[in-house]
Design a protein around this motif. Structure first.
Motif, PDB file in Angstrom:
ATOM      1  N   SER A  37      28.552   6.792  41.877  1.00 50.40           N
ATOM      2  CA  SER A  37      28.109   8.057  42.458  1.00 50.40           C
ATOM      3  C   SER A  37      27.882   7.973  43.962  1.00 50.40           C
ATOM      4  O   SER A  37      27.549   8.972  44.586  1.00 50.40           O
ATOM      5  CB  SER A  37      26.831   8.533  41.768  1.00 50.40           C
ATOM      6  OG  SER A  37      25.807   7.582  41.963  1.00 50.40           O
ATOM      7  N   ASP A  38      28.045   6.797  44.554  1.00 47.88           N
ATOM      8  CA  ASP A  38      27.823   6.606  45.986  1.00 47.88           C
ATOM      9  C   ASP A  38      29.148   6.404  46.709  1.00 47.88           C
ATOM     10  O   ASP A  38      30.169   6.146  46.097  1.00 47.88           O
ATOM     11  CB  ASP A  38      26.941   5.382  46.240  1.00 47.88           C
ATOM     12  CG  ASP A  38      25.533   5.558  45.728  1.00 47.88           C
ATOM     13  OD1 ASP A  38      25.239   6.612  45.132  1.00 47.88           O
ATOM     14  OD2 ASP A  38      24.736   4.634  45.908  1.00 47.88           O
ATOM     15  N   ARG A  50      24.736   8.334  49.549  1.00 49.37           N
ATOM     16  CA  ARG A  50      25.118   9.486  48.729  1.00 49.37           C
ATOM     17  C   ARG A  50      24.464  10.722  49.324  1.00 49.37           C
ATOM     18  O   ARG A  50      23.455  10.644  50.016  1.00 49.37           O
ATOM     19  CB  ARG A  50      24.704   9.298  47.273  1.00 49.37           C
ATOM     20  CG  ARG A  50      23.294   9.693  46.936  1.00 49.37           C
ATOM     21  CD  ARG A  50      23.035   9.678  45.430  1.00 49.37           C
ATOM     22  NE  ARG A  50      23.378   8.411  44.850  1.00 49.37           N
ATOM     23  CZ  ARG A  50      22.521   7.622  44.221  1.00 49.37           C
ATOM     24  NH1 ARG A  50      21.279   7.999  44.068  1.00 49.37           N
ATOM     25  NH2 ARG A  50      22.897   6.478  43.740  1.00 49.37           N
ATOM     26  N   TYR A  51      25.069  11.844  49.046  1.00 50.70           N
ATOM     27  CA  TYR A  51      24.484  13.101  49.466  1.00 50.70           C
ATOM     28  C   TYR A  51      23.911  13.773  48.230  1.00 50.70           C
ATOM     29  O   TYR A  51      24.610  13.995  47.256  1.00 50.70           O
ATOM     30  CB  TYR A  51      25.524  14.020  50.123  1.00 50.70           C
ATOM     31  CG  TYR A  51      24.883  15.245  50.695  1.00 50.70           C
ATOM     32  CD1 TYR A  51      24.304  15.201  51.949  1.00 50.70           C
ATOM     33  CD2 TYR A  51      24.798  16.404  49.959  1.00 50.70           C
ATOM     34  CE1 TYR A  51      23.670  16.319  52.467  1.00 50.70           C
ATOM     35  CE2 TYR A  51      24.170  17.527  50.466  1.00 50.70           C
ATOM     36  CZ  TYR A  51      23.612  17.469  51.721  1.00 50.70           C
ATOM     37  OH  TYR A  51      22.973  18.559  52.220  1.00 50.70           O
ATOM     38  N   GLY A  52      22.642  14.044  48.271  1.00 52.75           N
ATOM     39  CA  GLY A  52      21.996  14.702  47.149  1.00 52.75           C
ATOM     40  C   GLY A  52      20.531  14.903  47.464  1.00 52.75           C
ATOM     41  O   GLY A  52      20.014  14.424  48.468  1.00 52.75           O
ATOM     42  N   ASP A  80      23.703  20.226  42.256  1.00 48.00           N
ATOM     43  CA  ASP A  80      23.493  18.839  42.697  1.00 48.00           C
ATOM     44  C   ASP A  80      24.026  17.934  41.596  1.00 48.00           C
ATOM     45  O   ASP A  80      23.299  17.513  40.708  1.00 48.00           O
ATOM     46  CB  ASP A  80      22.001  18.595  42.951  1.00 48.00           C
ATOM     47  CG  ASP A  80      21.734  17.220  43.546  1.00 48.00           C
ATOM     48  OD1 ASP A  80      22.692  16.486  43.829  1.00 48.00           O
ATOM     49  OD2 ASP A  80      20.552  16.889  43.722  1.00 48.00           O
ATOM     50  N   VAL A  81      25.316  17.675  41.652  1.00 47.89           N
ATOM     51  CA  VAL A  81      26.005  16.911  40.611  1.00 47.89           C
ATOM     52  C   VAL A  81      25.825  15.422  40.879  1.00 47.89           C
ATOM     53  O   VAL A  81      26.128  14.955  41.970  1.00 47.89           O
ATOM     54  CB  VAL A  81      27.508  17.277  40.571  1.00 47.89           C
ATOM     55  CG1 VAL A  81      28.223  16.474  39.507  1.00 47.89           C
ATOM     56  CG2 VAL A  81      27.671  18.764  40.342  1.00 47.89           C
ATOM     57  N   ARG A  82      25.355  14.694  39.896  1.00 49.39           N
ATOM     58  CA  ARG A  82      25.125  13.254  40.029  1.00 49.39           C
ATOM     59  C   ARG A  82      26.145  12.499  39.195  1.00 49.39           C
ATOM     60  O   ARG A  82      25.857  11.959  38.153  1.00 49.39           O
ATOM     61  CB  ARG A  82      23.718  12.901  39.563  1.00 49.39           C
ATOM     62  CG  ARG A  82      22.614  13.617  40.295  1.00 49.39           C
ATOM     63  CD  ARG A  82      22.559  13.167  41.751  1.00 49.39           C
ATOM     64  NE  ARG A  82      21.552  13.907  42.483  1.00 49.39           N
ATOM     65  CZ  ARG A  82      20.396  13.398  42.880  1.00 49.39           C
ATOM     66  NH1 ARG A  82      20.084  12.172  42.594  1.00 49.39           N
ATOM     67  NH2 ARG A  82      19.555  14.138  43.555  1.00 49.39           N
ATOM     68  N   ARG A  83      27.374  12.521  39.629  1.00 51.19           N
ATOM     69  CA  ARG A  83      28.422  11.753  38.974  1.00 51.19           C
ATOM     70  C   ARG A  83      29.480  11.431  40.015  1.00 51.19           C
ATOM     71  O   ARG A  83      29.419  11.917  41.137  1.00 51.19           O
ATOM     72  CB  ARG A  83      29.026  12.524  37.805  1.00 51.19           C
ATOM     73  CG  ARG A  83      29.779  13.764  38.199  1.00 51.19           C
ATOM     74  CD  ARG A  83      30.455  14.395  36.974  1.00 51.19           C
ATOM     75  NE  ARG A  83      31.398  15.390  37.385  1.00 51.19           N
ATOM     76  CZ  ARG A  83      31.138  16.677  37.482  1.00 51.19           C
ATOM     77  NH1 ARG A  83      29.928  17.126  37.214  1.00 51.19           N
ATOM     78  NH2 ARG A  83      32.066  17.523  37.862  1.00 51.19           N
ATOM     79  N   ARG A  84      30.447  10.631  39.627  1.00 49.12           N
ATOM     80  CA  ARG A  84      31.503  10.274  40.554  1.00 49.12           C
ATOM     81  C   ARG A  84      32.279  11.539  40.909  1.00 49.12           C
ATOM     82  O   ARG A  84      32.885  12.170  40.055  1.00 49.12           O
ATOM     83  CB  ARG A  84      32.443   9.256  39.920  1.00 49.12           C
ATOM     84  CG  ARG A  84      33.477   8.787  40.881  1.00 49.12           C
ATOM     85  CD  ARG A  84      34.318   7.712  40.272  1.00 49.12           C
ATOM     86  NE  ARG A  84      35.311   7.327  41.243  1.00 49.12           N
ATOM     87  CZ  ARG A  84      36.429   6.756  40.949  1.00 49.12           C
ATOM     88  NH1 ARG A  84      36.716   6.467  39.703  1.00 49.12           N
ATOM     89  NH2 ARG A  84      37.278   6.438  41.885  1.00 49.12           N
ATOM     90  N   THR A  85      32.224  11.907  42.178  1.00 48.01           N
ATOM     91  CA  THR A  85      32.847  13.155  42.608  1.00 48.01           C
ATOM     92  C   THR A  85      33.029  13.151  44.116  1.00 48.01           C
ATOM     93  O   THR A  85      32.438  12.348  44.818  1.00 48.01           O
ATOM     94  CB  THR A  85      31.978  14.356  42.185  1.00 48.01           C
ATOM     95  OG1 THR A  85      32.672  15.546  42.516  1.00 48.01           O
ATOM     96  CG2 THR A  85      30.635  14.368  42.862  1.00 48.01           C
TER      97      THR A  85
END
Length: 101
Positions: A37-38, A50-52, A80-85
């Motif tokens: 996720s980073d 990471r941006y969140g 605020d999606v917390r996954r690989r993206t």
């Protein structure tokens, strides 16, 4: 929430960039874990970011559940999606993309 782009945002961005660059220099040659996720800092194999959100912000959904949100580039809330993206408003280059607002 006011839209991004004020002088306070620029100061925070500058501080973040200096910190990332300093960490990259100090930790040169070290390898850290890869977090899906980073994003890796340019030129580093152990500094990530990471941006969140740091504090929960949410919106109420129609079904009564909560949706975590962050401010998009226009200041409007986005999930605020917390996954690989990757986010579409990021640009390319050597500067961390989420900071280019």
């Amino acid at each position: 929430m006011p839209p991004p782009g004020g002088s306070s945002d620029r100061k925070k961005t500058g501080t973040f960039l200096r910190l990332g660059e300093a960490l990259t220099r100090e930790l040169a040659g070290l390898v850290g874990p890869y977090v899906l996720s980073d994003r890796r800092w340019p030129g580093s194999s152990c500094v990530s970011y990471r941006y969140g959100g740091f504090a929960p912000r949410s919106r109420l959904r129609e079904d009564g559940s909560r949706l975590l949100v962050i401010a998009g580039p226009d200041g409007e809330p986005v999930p605020d999606v917390r996954r690989r993206t990757t986010r579409t408003w990021r640009s390319t280059g050597s500067t961390p993309q989420a900071l280019l607002w």
